[in-house]
Scaffold this motif. Structure first.
Motif, PDB file in Angstrom:
ATOM      1  N   ARG A  64       0.833  -1.210   0.000  1.00 17.24           N
ATOM      2  CA  ARG A  64       0.000   0.000   0.000  1.00 17.24           C
ATOM      3  C   ARG A  64       0.857   1.245   0.000  1.00 17.24           C
ATOM      4  NH1 ARG A  64      -5.205  -1.583   3.520  1.00 17.24           N
ATOM      5  NH2 ARG A  64      -5.153  -3.768   2.980  1.00 17.24           N
TER       6      ARG A  64
ATOM      7  N   TYR B  25       2.875   4.038 -10.933  1.00 17.83           N
ATOM      8  CA  TYR B  25       1.512   4.120 -10.404  1.00 17.83           C
ATOM      9  C   TYR B  25       1.157   5.569 -10.147  1.00 17.83           C
ATOM     10  CZ  TYR B  25      -2.406   3.669  -7.187  1.00 17.83           C
ATOM     11  OH  TYR B  25      -3.624   3.786  -6.576  1.00 17.83           O
TER      12      TYR B  25
ATOM     13  N   GLU C 160      -5.883   1.358 -16.737  1.00 17.76           N
ATOM     14  CA  GLU C 160      -6.771   1.939 -15.726  1.00 17.76           C
ATOM     15  C   GLU C 160      -7.003   0.937 -14.595  1.00 17.76           C
ATOM     16  OE1 GLU C 160      -7.907   5.083 -15.665  1.00 17.76           O
ATOM     17  OE2 GLU C 160      -6.735   5.426 -17.487  1.00 17.76           O
ATOM     18  N   ALA C 161      -7.484   1.443 -13.464  1.00 16.78           N
ATOM     19  CA  ALA C 161      -7.805   0.589 -12.318  1.00 16.78           C
ATOM     20  C   ALA C 161      -8.726  -0.549 -12.765  1.00 16.78           C
ATOM     21  CB  ALA C 161      -8.487   1.405 -11.223  1.00 16.78           C
TER      22      ALA C 161
ATOM     23  N   THR D  42      -6.426  -0.881  -7.721  1.00 18.95           N
ATOM     24  CA  THR D  42      -7.847  -0.673  -7.433  1.00 18.95           C
ATOM     25  C   THR D  42      -8.278   0.778  -7.576  1.00 18.95           C
ATOM     26  OG1 THR D  42      -7.404  -0.461  -5.068  1.00 18.95           O
ATOM     27  CG2 THR D  42      -7.932  -2.678  -5.887  1.00 18.95           C
ATOM     28  N   ALA D  43      -7.324   1.696  -7.728  1.00 28.08           N
ATOM     29  CA  ALA D  43      -7.631   3.114  -7.945  1.00 28.08           C
ATOM     30  C   ALA D  43      -6.509   3.710  -8.783  1.00 28.08           C
ATOM     31  CB  ALA D  43      -7.744   3.852  -6.612  1.00 28.08           C
ATOM     32  N   GLY D  44      -6.807   4.755  -9.534  1.00 33.69           N
ATOM     33  CA  GLY D  44      -5.784   5.395 -10.346  1.00 33.69           C
ATOM     34  C   GLY D  44      -5.478   4.610 -11.607  1.00 33.69           C
TER      35      GLY D  44
ATOM     36  N   ALA E  77       0.975   5.571  -4.410  1.00 32.42           N
ATOM     37  CA  ALA E  77       0.549   6.612  -5.357  1.00 32.42           C
ATOM     38  C   ALA E  77       1.729   7.470  -5.798  1.00 32.42           C
ATOM     39  CB  ALA E  77      -0.530   7.480  -4.733  1.00 32.42           C
TER      40      ALA E  77
ATOM     41  N   LEU F 132      -6.726  11.089  -5.831  1.00 27.91           N
ATOM     42  CA  LEU F 132      -7.495   9.941  -5.345  1.00 27.91           C
ATOM     43  C   LEU F 132      -6.854   9.388  -4.087  1.00 27.91           C
ATOM     44  CD1 LEU F 132      -7.914   7.974  -8.696  1.00 27.91           C
ATOM     45  CD2 LEU F 132      -9.622   9.403  -7.588  1.00 27.91           C
TER      46      LEU F 132
ATOM     47  N   GLY G  56      -4.841   3.334  -3.959  1.00 30.69           N
ATOM     48  CA  GLY G  56      -5.483   2.028  -4.051  1.00 30.69           C
ATOM     49  C   GLY G  56      -4.546   0.914  -3.655  1.00 30.69           C
TER      50      GLY G  56
ATOM     51  N   ALA H  40      -2.141   8.122  -8.923  1.00 30.68           N
ATOM     52  CA  ALA H  40      -3.494   8.250  -8.398  1.00 30.68           C
ATOM     53  C   ALA H  40      -3.718   9.676  -7.916  1.00 30.68           C
ATOM     54  CB  ALA H  40      -3.718   7.252  -7.269  1.00 30.68           C
TER      55      ALA H  40
END
Length: 157
Positions: free
Chosen positions: A33, A123, A99-100, A86-88, A36, A128, A131, A125
């Motif tokens: 995690r 990566y 895309e995510a 899962t995002a970005g 971003a 956002l 993700g 995001a």
């Protein structure tokens, strides 16, 4: 995604240097995690049993094989490691933006000898909440898989 087993704790290695994750027997992988705007590179070793009859494939896949529609990443080597966010979005060097929710190649291929170099991943995001970076096997039926892989995710920011 299957639970992640950390083989290096955050206290044992400086943050941002290397996050190491090991799969469980079903070929599911984890979610480093806080990535971003970061560059990632994935290295892996191991083999995956692809069915109940004992067929085994390297986690890098073969460049001449292409998964058919119905696999998470059609056109990519079947049974190879693939990733998604899962995002970005993620930029895959030599491939473009994903895309995510779209699955993309995260390791090189193995045709003979040493696997080819894994692509650099960027990566993004912006604006956002960050993700999850997910890793799995490009297989349309994970329930009959076995084996294991050691996956190392290197992260730069």
């Amino acid at each position: 995604m299957i639970d992640v087993h950390h083989s290096v704790s955050p206290d044992e290695e400086p943050a941002g240097r290397r996050n190491r994750h090991r799969s469980d027997r079903d070929g599911g992988y984890g979610d480093p995690r806080g990535t971003a705007g970061h560059a990632l590179r994935v290295d892996a070793t191991g083999e995956i049993r692809t069915d109940f009859w004992g067929n085994v494939k390297p986690v890098h896949g073969y460049s001449w094989q292409h998964a058919v529609p119905g696999y998470p990443a059609p056109g990519e080597p079947p049974y190879s490691l693939i990733g998604s966010v899962t995002a970005g979005a993620t930029f895959v060097s030599g491939r473009g933006w994903y895309e995510a929710g779209s699955w993309f190649p995260i390791v090189g291929t193995r045709d003979t000898g040493t696997p080819s170099t894994s692509p650099c991943l960027l990566y993004e995001a912006a604006g956002l909440v960050g993700g999850r970076f997910q890793v799995t096997i490009n297989d349309n039926n994970l329930s009959d898989n076995g084996g294991a892989a050691t996956v190392t995710v290197r992260q730069w920011w």
